[in-house]
Design a protein around this motif. Structure first.
Motif, short mmCIF file in Angstrom:
data_model
loop_
_atom_site.label_atom_id
_atom_site.label_comp_id
_atom_site.label_asym_id
_atom_site.label_seq_id
_atom_site.Cartn_x
_atom_site.Cartn_y
_atom_site.Cartn_z
N PRO A 164 -0.12 46.64 -11.48
CA PRO A 164 -1.01 45.68 -12.13
C PRO A 164 -1.54 44.68 -11.10
CG PRO A 164 1.08 45.85 -13.30
CD PRO A 164 1.24 46.60 -12.03
N TYR A 165 -2.80 44.33 -11.26
CA TYR A 165 -3.45 43.48 -10.29
C TYR A 165 -2.76 42.13 -10.14
CZ TYR A 165 -7.52 42.33 -7.47
OH TYR A 165 -8.35 42.01 -6.43
N LYS A 166 -2.20 41.65 -11.25
CA LYS A 166 -1.63 40.30 -11.21
C LYS A 166 -0.44 40.20 -10.26
CE LYS A 166 1.14 41.33 -15.24
NZ LYS A 166 0.94 41.80 -16.56
N LYS A 175 3.01 47.83 -19.42
CA LYS A 175 1.73 47.38 -20.00
C LYS A 175 1.89 47.16 -21.48
CE LYS A 175 -1.81 48.74 -16.88
NZ LYS A 175 -2.48 49.79 -16.24
#
Lengths: 301, 324, 354
Positions: free
Chosen positions: B203-205, B324
């Motif tokens: 995940p980008y975060k 997710k």
């Protein structure tokens, strides 16, 4: 408002970090060094490809694009100390065996993918089949040859058909997995609309899913064909080799990959040149199919 | 009210319930599709069963001595594949060390914003073209380019560090080193592709958080991204190893075909797959049985490694999808 | 979308067209075949270059017959001959007694020696382009894997004027069933008393030491020696000569160092005493001052009785030509022309074929 001013100069009481980028700081140096290494690794990885292409063009190209291109492409493979000759039977043999393999694996693969991707993707059979298809992608190609030897060659002798079947075993997983991927990407809305109009599941598949997923399916098919053309291990003891053009399917057949393997082990300059020429032709065929896979596979949804 | 809906119900042209014939076609086609999917399972089972069956006579004859014997003597009927098993494992391990490191480096190069999107696509294409080149062509290239390239370096290593077992012999021509290098080049695209997949799943975060705390680029990669993607990268390495184990042609041309066990990187050796490739075509009845046994050994090793790799891959996907 | 499907169908059409075009080719060659007789043979790679040249030259003499020959090794040649899948076989080791026992009595067999050749040891030592001399026990030990490096004292002893590098000796041997292997192991067993019992043994396929590189065919050995530093391998003389590979000078039974060549080869053949009825004469260790130590006849294996008289006649005419005009071509290419005595006996055997 607070009395803290974080932008003021650092005081001796409370040290503040310097937030600008400092190139000579040890952590930054380490990072820069690793970046350099990574660039080096990337460039090194590209070198073999360009080296291979260069050798193919130089060594294979001199013979292929030389004076006698017709002779090279249609002549018979030369024996021992002979001069001249060509790779004609090998080209034809490869095309025929890949054709047989495609005729077997493409319909079968697409049908299986229809079941796996559209009809019933969570059933036990689907899960097992999907897993086994993935296992089959990593299957050593020579064992496909051993399998076909045990099943077909022992009973019916060496033949182009046996070679085609061995290639089909290797093509199948690629076709199945790519087709399944393509078909499961079809938006549910489109399928729902078709169901709403009273279509049976079969009609939905034939009229909505297959046309929409065709680019992805074609990509998988082209990649599978490209892979099968380059295979030689499964053909070693199923189709063997022949120095003549194929006259019937039930006899040993020449192929580009086996020709390269045989001729590369020979000490004669003529044969070695032809091995390079055959390599160039083979890589061109493989690259053409790969590029086609890319063009045809651009999604339209 | 009836009249309004009547037109839609009567014609069967645009929409309406399926006819009996269409139901039949539907049933038929679905069962054909089911059979095809089932055929895949049957095919894999048949392959395992057939190779096992053909190997049975040899298993009965030579038993476990086959796996520990070191000679392949057709006239006396003594067969042993220990040198080949050694060659297979050693060459694949070397290939994994080199190809694995390079593959992961390339995956990092492609996914961690080192180059812009266009260049990344071009580079990706280059790697995919590398994967497309047939094995025999790599073998031919290896004989003409790689071996002459390696000879000077190997000579220096042998002369100066010859006491070290890895450099104990000189590189005469075909041998373990050129074979392992070509193998590394061949599994590099596989490792890179699966690793790219693994890195993309993060995940980008997670990346944002690391940079937000002031890490340098490489601290973020090594301390945050790589551990997060570790199971995916592991899957890439295991599957790359599995591919290396099964590779035949380039090795048959480059490894030297000598039935011996040696630690030296430069000595000639032999692998299970090249043994099969070299001896099968002209083998007589007795030798074919022994070769089937060797095929079974190869099948067992690659099957186990591939299943393990796929299991790790499934675990990775579930881990990220779950988050997710 | 439409252009993609039409592109795909155009591609399919092109592949189909190519397939049809290719299909047309064999039709053309098949009609040519229908008017001429095809005689197939398979076997040793040792005489293969010669047989191919003979087939080329003989095609000018008799246009109604086409010969084809596949070099698969003596062992496979004998096997295919016994199975009947070829019209004639070829072997450098003729046929052993056990193989002769397997012959179908209705067919019978005649072993016709067509030529003879020398087995040489070609090598590739960087810095030594020619002139390597190997004494008798030495080359047996090298092939048995008992000598590790080229600068070994024993090799240096026979070659005082050469600087030999400290390079590992890599022997290149035959993996397939080979008459050439039989010839050289038969000879080495005469030199080295332990060769047969505790060494690799005699045969078309033997248990070479693990460090030996195993390859296919005479040409495979030549190729591997070409690309490997420090390699030494055994092959037919013609291969080494035509590919310009350095050849070792060997010490013969009389104690002299002899280079392979037409004269030394003929001297070796002349030392054969009596010729048995089936013309199977081995020369494992020729005496004679100038004899090259490793020589052998090579035979064509024909049926005693052919079901197709046309084939029998074609074979008899072709082999007769080979025993006459073919011998000069053989000498040109580096094979040893048959002694007259042998030619006479061979023609007698040929006459017995029906």
């Amino acid at each position: 408002m607070s009395q803290l001013d974080l932008t003021s100069q650092a005081l001796d009481i409370r040290p503040r970090p310097r937030l600008q980028y400092q190139a000579l700081e040890p952590r930054a140096l380490k990072s820069g060094f690793l970046t350099g290494l990574t660039w080096l690794a990337a460039l090194l990885a590209a070198v073999p490809l360009f080296s291979v292409i260069y050798m193919l063009l130089i060594q294979g190209g001199t013979r292929l694009f030389g004076a006698d291109i017709a002779e090279v492409l249609t002549g018979l493979p030369p024996a021992g100390f002979e001069m001249g000759g060509g790779i004609g039977p090998a080209i034809v043999g490869t095309l025929i065996m890949v054709g047989i393999a495609s005729a077997i694996s493409i319909p079968l693969g697409i049908l299986a993918a229809i079941y796996l991707g559209v009809l019933d993707s969570t059933s036990k059979i689907a899960k097992t089949a999907r897993f086994l298809a993935k296992v089959l992608t990593g299957f050593p190609s020579i064992l496909a040859g051993v399998f076909v030897y045990a099943v077909i060659v022992i009973r019916f002798g060496y033949s182009a058909t046996a070679g085609g079947v061995a290639l089909a075993v290797l093509m199948l997983p690629t076709v199945v997995l790519a087709a399944e991927e393509a078909m499961s990407q079809v938006p549910q809305r489109m399928k729902d609309a078709a169901y709403g109009m009273g279509c049976t599941r079969t009609q939905v598949i034939w009229k909505v899913v297959l046309p929409t997923g065709l680019p992805g399916i074609l990509t998988g098919v082209m990649l599978a064909i490209a892979g099968a053309s380059g295979e030689s291990a499964p053909l070693l003891f199923t189709a063997l080799f022949s120095n003549y053009y194929i006259s019937e399917l039930a006899e040993p057949t020449a192929s580009l990959s086996i020709l390269i393997y045989n001729f590369s082990g020979m000490p004669f300059q003529n044969q070695i040149e032809l091995a390079w020429t055959a390599s160039l032709v083979l890589v061109l065929i493989v690259l053409v199919f790969n590029i086609l896979a890319r063009i045809l596979g651009r999604p339209k949804v | 009210m009836e009249k309004l809906f009547q037109a839609a119900n009567t014609s069967g042209s645009i929409s309406g319930p399926p006819s009996a014939r269409e139901y039949f076609n539907d049933r038929l086609f679905r069962s054909i599709a089911l059979t095809s999917a089932f055929l895949i399972i049957v095919l894999v089972a048949y392959i395992l069963w057939e190779i096992g069956r053909e190997a049975m006579p040899a298993i009965g004859e030579y038993g476990l001595g086959f796996v520990t014997g070191t000679t392949w003597n057709v006239s006396k009927g003594e067969f042993g594949v220990l040198p080949e098993i050694w060659g297979t494992l050693y060459s694949s391990l070397l290939a994994l060390l080199i190809g694995g490191v390079f593959g992961i480096a390339i995956a990092i190069f492609l996914t961690q914003d080192f180059i812009n999107h266009r260049l990344a696509t071009v580079f990706r294409t280059v790697i995919e073209m590398l994967a497309a080149i047939p094995s025999v062509v790599f073998g031919l290239w290896g004989i003409y380019v790689l071996i002459p390239l390696l000879k000077p370096g190997a000579e220096w290593l042998h002369d100066s560090l010859g006491w070290f077992p890895l450099f104990g012999t000189n590189l005469s021509g075909p041998g373990m080193a050129p074979a392992a290098l070509v193998l590394a080049i061949m599994i590099l695209p596989t490792v890179a592709a699966i690793s790219v997949d693994a890195f993309r799943r993060i995940p980008y975060k997670v990346k944002e958080a690391a940079y937000g705390m002031g890490t340098t680029r490489w601290e973020a990669i090594l301390k945050v991204m790589l551990p997060t993607a570790s199971s995916g990268v592991l899957a890439a390495l295991v599957l790359g190893f599995g591919r290396a184990l099964g590779e035949t042609m380039a090795l048959a041309m480059l490894i030297g075909n000598a039935n011996q066990i040696s630690l030296s990187l430069f000595s000639p050796a032999n692998t299970l797959a090249s043994l099969l490739a070299s001896n099968f075509p002209e083998a007589g009845r007795i030798e074919v049985q022994a070769l089937m046994y060797a095929a079974l050994v190869l099948l067992a090793i690659t099957f186990l490694v591939n299943v393990a790799g796929l299991a790790v891959q499934q675990y990775t996907i579930r881990k990220f999808e779950g988050k997710k | 979308m439409k252009y993609k499907t039409s592109l795909a169908s155009a591609l399919a059409a092109a592949v189909a067209a190519l397939g049809l075009l290719a299909g047309g080719q064999p039709a053309i060659s098949a009609t040519a075949e229908a008017t001429e007789l095809v005689v197939r043979g398979a076997g040793a790679t040792f005489p293969q270059p010669l047989y191919q040249r003979w087939m080329q030259e003989y095609a000018k003499v008799d246009t109604g017959v086409r010969f084809s020959y596949e070099g698969v090794g003596s062992g496979s040649g004998v096997k295919r001959f016994l199975e009947g899948s070829v019209d004639f076989g070829a072997s450098d080791a003729a046929m052993s007694d056990s193989e002769l026992a397997k012959v179908d009595p209705k067919r019978g067999v005649e072993m016709i020696p067509m030529t003879a050749g020398m087995v040489v040891l070609a090598y590739n030592i960087p810095g030594v382009p020619e002139g390597l001399r190997l004494s008798r026990a030495l080359y047996a030990d090298i092939l048995a894997g008992k000598v590790g490096f080229w600068d070994d004292a024993r090799i240096q002893e026979s070659n005082p004027d050469l600087t030999l590098p400290h390079l590992a000796i890599v022997t290149v041997v035959r993996r397939d069933s080979s008459g050439t292997t039989y010839v050289i192991t038969n000879h080495l067993a005469r030199i080295d008393p332990d060769w047969e019992t505790s060494g690799p043994g005699i045969g078309k396929r033997v248990d070479w030491p693990g460090s030996a590189m195993e390859v296919q065919g005479n040409e495979g050995v030549a190729r591997r020696v070409q690309i490997t530093d420090g390699a030494i391998g055994y092959m037919a003389y013609e291969f080494a000569k035509q590919l310009d590979l350095p050849i070792a000078t060997l010490q013969n039974k009389a104690g002299n160092f002899v280079e392979p060549g037409p004269l030394t080869g003929q001297a070796a053949l002349a030392s054969a005493e009596e010729i048995p009825e089936n013309l199977r004469v081995y020369l494992p260790d020729p005496a004679g001052a100038d004899a090259y130590p490793i020589v052998s006849y090579t035979w064509l294996l024909l049926d005693g009785r052919y079901p197709d008289p046309a084939k029998a006649e074609a074979l008899k005419a072709a082999l007769g030509w080979g025993l006459d005009e073919g011998q000069t071509i053989a000498a040109e290419m580096g094979y040893i022309p048959l002694p007259d005595r042998m030619i006479g006996k061979a023609k007698e055997a040929l006459g017995r074929i029906r």
